[in-house]
Design a protein around this motif. Structure first.
Motif, PDB file in Angstrom:
ATOM      1  N   ILE A   8      -2.330   6.557   1.385  1.00 57.63           N
ATOM      2  CA  ILE A   8      -3.649   6.155   1.875  1.00 57.63           C
ATOM      3  C   ILE A   8      -3.731   6.148   3.393  1.00 57.63           C
ATOM      4  CG2 ILE A   8      -4.162   4.742  -0.152  1.00 57.63           C
ATOM      5  CD1 ILE A   8      -3.979   2.488   2.307  1.00 57.63           C
TER       6      ILE A   8
ATOM      7  N   ILE B 236     -10.145  -1.163   1.888  1.00 61.44           N
ATOM      8  CA  ILE B 236      -9.249  -1.850   0.962  1.00 61.44           C
ATOM      9  C   ILE B 236      -9.203  -3.288   1.447  1.00 61.44           C
ATOM     10  CG2 ILE B 236      -6.884  -1.980   0.082  1.00 61.44           C
ATOM     11  CD1 ILE B 236      -6.690   1.054   0.994  1.00 61.44           C
TER      12      ILE B 236
ATOM     13  N   TRP C  10      -7.504   5.267  -5.717  1.00 60.48           N
ATOM     14  CA  TRP C  10      -7.628   5.205  -4.260  1.00 60.48           C
ATOM     15  C   TRP C  10      -8.764   6.081  -3.743  1.00 60.48           C
ATOM     16  CZ3 TRP C  10      -5.339   1.208  -2.315  1.00 60.48           C
ATOM     17  CH2 TRP C  10      -4.199   0.713  -2.947  1.00 60.48           C
TER      18      TRP C  10
ATOM     19  N   LEU D 230       0.813  -1.211   0.000  1.00 60.29           N
ATOM     20  CA  LEU D 230       0.000   0.000   0.000  1.00 60.29           C
ATOM     21  C   LEU D 230       0.850   1.266   0.000  1.00 60.29           C
ATOM     22  CD1 LEU D 230      -2.687  -1.109   2.590  1.00 60.29           C
ATOM     23  CD2 LEU D 230      -2.803  -1.203   0.087  1.00 60.29           C
TER      24      LEU D 230
END
Length: 181
Positions: free
Chosen positions: A76, A113, A169, A72
């Motif tokens: 985020i 996610i 995202w 990741l």
């Protein structure tokens, strides 16, 4: 193998048409002469949440495999990592945990996610934006993932980790009101 055993196929034919959670299962049973339709997963019937940006401001990363965190982007974060797997066989305790997680997602998530089918589907039903990845599996298990995710792929893009550079995202919530009906 039990799903397509002679006894199972006879049962399905007696009770057809059979609603199937995913396209793969629908096609498999249809190839055995069973009348089928895609019913999708019951979790898609969960009610849509009421939006509240003041409290729905958390990112949840949900997987059984913590290696997802290695892929990741920092942009985020911060996020909360959640595993749905407790290791317990206590049904009541697991149901309580599931209710708590659904409530946390409904109340606090701005984005989820996940690599979990049964995290993505309830989130979509509730109107929570999701980014979905196939689990980090070998090729044999990945074939099974493609089968299980076959209906989810019709709702949202399911990414491979090699595609992480092209992930949006900031996805929009998906409207599944027609499926719910």
């Amino acid at each position: 193998p039990d799903l397509i055993s002679e006894a199972s196929i006879d049962f399905f034919r007696r009770h057809q048409p059979i609603g199937c959670r995913d396209v793969y299962t629908e096609n498999l049973l249809r190839s055995k002469g069973v009348e089928t339709f895609t019913s999708n997963c019951l979790s898609l019937a969960l009610p849509r949440r009421i939006g509240n940006p003041a409290t729905q401001n958390e990112v949840f990363v949900v997987s059984r495999d913590e290696r997802i965190k290695d892929y990741l982007p920092q942009s985020i974060g911060p996020y909360t990592f959640v595993s749905h797997y407790t290791g317990s066989s206590d049904f009541a305790a697991n149901m309580t945990r599931a209710e708590e997680l659904l409530d946390a997602y409904r109340s606090h998530a701005k984005l989820i996610i996940t690599t979990l089918l049964h995290c993505a589907l309830p989130a979509i039903a509730m109107g929570i934006p999701v980014v979905v990845f196939y689990p980090l599996n070998d090729e044999t298990a990945h074939a099974s993932d493609r089968e299980r995710f076959s209906s989810l792929e019709g709702l949202v893009r399911v990414h491979r980790f090699e595609e992480i550079g092209s992930v949006d995202w900031n996805p929009k919530p998906i409207d599944v009101s027609e499926i719910k009906l």
